[in-house]
Motif scaffolding. Structure first.
Motif, mmCIF file in Angstrom:
data_model
loop_
_atom_site.group_PDB
_atom_site.id
_atom_site.type_symbol
_atom_site.label_atom_id
_atom_site.label_comp_id
_atom_site.label_asym_id
_atom_site.label_seq_id
_atom_site.Cartn_x
_atom_site.Cartn_y
_atom_site.Cartn_z
ATOM 1 N N ARG A 8 58.073 50.775 74.402
ATOM 2 C CA ARG A 8 56.736 50.209 74.280
ATOM 3 C C ARG A 8 55.926 51.094 73.347
ATOM 4 N NH1 ARG A 8 53.421 46.663 76.290
ATOM 5 N NH2 ARG A 8 54.891 45.841 77.781
ATOM 6 N N LYS A 9 55.150 50.464 72.463
ATOM 7 C CA LYS A 9 54.325 51.178 71.497
ATOM 8 C C LYS A 9 52.863 50.781 71.673
ATOM 9 C CE LYS A 9 57.623 49.523 68.967
ATOM 10 N NZ LYS A 9 58.711 49.571 69.896
ATOM 11 N N ASN A 10 51.952 51.740 71.516
ATOM 12 C CA ASN A 10 50.505 51.500 71.554
ATOM 13 C C ASN A 10 49.988 51.553 70.121
ATOM 14 O OD1 ASN A 10 50.455 51.582 74.462
ATOM 15 N ND2 ASN A 10 50.623 53.799 74.287
ATOM 16 N N GLY A 11 49.396 50.460 69.644
ATOM 17 C CA GLY A 11 48.899 50.413 68.278
ATOM 18 C C GLY A 11 47.735 51.357 68.052
ATOM 19 N N GLN A 12 47.740 52.053 66.925
ATOM 20 C CA GLN A 12 46.668 52.952 66.539
ATOM 21 C C GLN A 12 45.965 52.472 65.268
ATOM 22 O OE1 GLN A 12 45.784 55.771 68.468
ATOM 23 N NE2 GLN A 12 47.106 54.618 69.843
#
Length: 113
Positions: A8-12
């Motif tokens: 899972r990736k958190n957008g920056q």
């Protein structure tokens, strides 16, 4: 440990490398796991002095050949996609690259980021 492609990736942020071709916006629809999250707009504006308003050897007369523009994005998921488009007649755009900045999220059951 799982590779980044399944984590899972958190957008920056989303950074676009473009050739400035006019003073209009190109829109970027952001999708996480196939679900629309937001639209960000990148101005394609050319920088430089207007005609009859410049001083030789001090003002920039033409736009830059390539510029980088970065926008903060929201959302998280395993898969990211973006759709770029223009909204006006004759408003073309020239994008060279796009860079996605993320932080890795938790893959524990019951977590969303």
């Amino acid at each position: 440990t799982a590779g980044i492609q399944v984590r899972r990736k958190n957008g920056q942020s989303l950074e676009v490398v473009m050739e400035p071709v006019g003073n209009w916006n190109v829109s970027a629809d952001i999708y996480w796991d196939g679900v629309y999250r937001q639209t960000r707009q990148f101005n394609m504006g050319v920088t430089g002095a207007a005609l009859d308003s410049f001083v030789l050897d001090t003002d920039q007369l033409a736009g830059q050949s390539v510029v980088n523009k970065k926008k903060r994005i929201i959302g998280s998921g395993r898969r990211f996609s973006v759709a770029f488009y223009g909204s006006g007649v004759g408003q073309d755009f020239s994008l060279a690259m796009a860079f996605l900045s993320v932080t890795l999220g938790s893959d524990r059951p019951g977590t969303v980021a």
